[in-house]
Write an enzyme that holds these catalytic residues in place. Sequence first.
Site, mmCIF file in Angstrom:
data_model
loop_
_atom_site.group_PDB
_atom_site.id
_atom_site.type_symbol
_atom_site.label_atom_id
_atom_site.label_comp_id
_atom_site.label_asym_id
_atom_site.label_seq_id
_atom_site.Cartn_x
_atom_site.Cartn_y
_atom_site.Cartn_z
ATOM 1 C CB CYS A 37 -0.918 0.007 1.219
ATOM 2 S SG CYS A 37 0.032 0.043 2.742
ATOM 3 C CB CYS A 106 -1.515 -3.313 8.228
ATOM 4 S SG CYS A 106 -2.736 -3.110 6.909
HETATM 5 FE FE1 FES Z 1 -1.229 0.390 4.423
HETATM 6 FE FE2 FES Z 1 -2.547 -0.849 6.290
HETATM 7 S S1 FES Z 1 -3.275 -0.326 4.314
HETATM 8 S S2 FES Z 1 -0.525 -0.224 6.324
#
Ligand code: FES
Length: 127
Positions: A37, A106
């Site tokens: 992400c 994450c």
């Molecule tokens: Fe990026 Fe959780 S979506 S750390």
Amino acid sequence: MAKGPFNDTVMNHFMNPRNVGEIEDADGVGEAGSPVCGDMMTLYLKIADNKIVDAKFKTFGCGAAIASGSMATEMLKGKTLEEASRMTNRDVLDALGGLPPAKEHCSVLAEDAVRAAIEYYQKKKGS
Ligand code: FES
């Protein structure tokens, strides 16, 4: 309030995260970025006698990353460096009681940041 995808432990650490911030004279600093992400986490360690005596974190990450950093820093305190370097994102996930599958990455941010901080410390010490 409707029950969301996160359990109470995760929500607690997200709403009231422990150990947020910096340690100014940290012995180890580690930065990690998620390839999934693009979010970032920085972890600060205070180390004495081969043990982690304090840990803090900052993240530009989602709620699950905040909960992971909070739990990971709590788990790190009191651990030896060997124990800390064996800590994985699985351990963090277990301690949190799990994250939704789409959010498991994450917790990897926390694991990567811990490893980077320990590596930084060991390099600085020249070992
Ligand atoms: Fe990026 Fe959780 S979506 S750390």
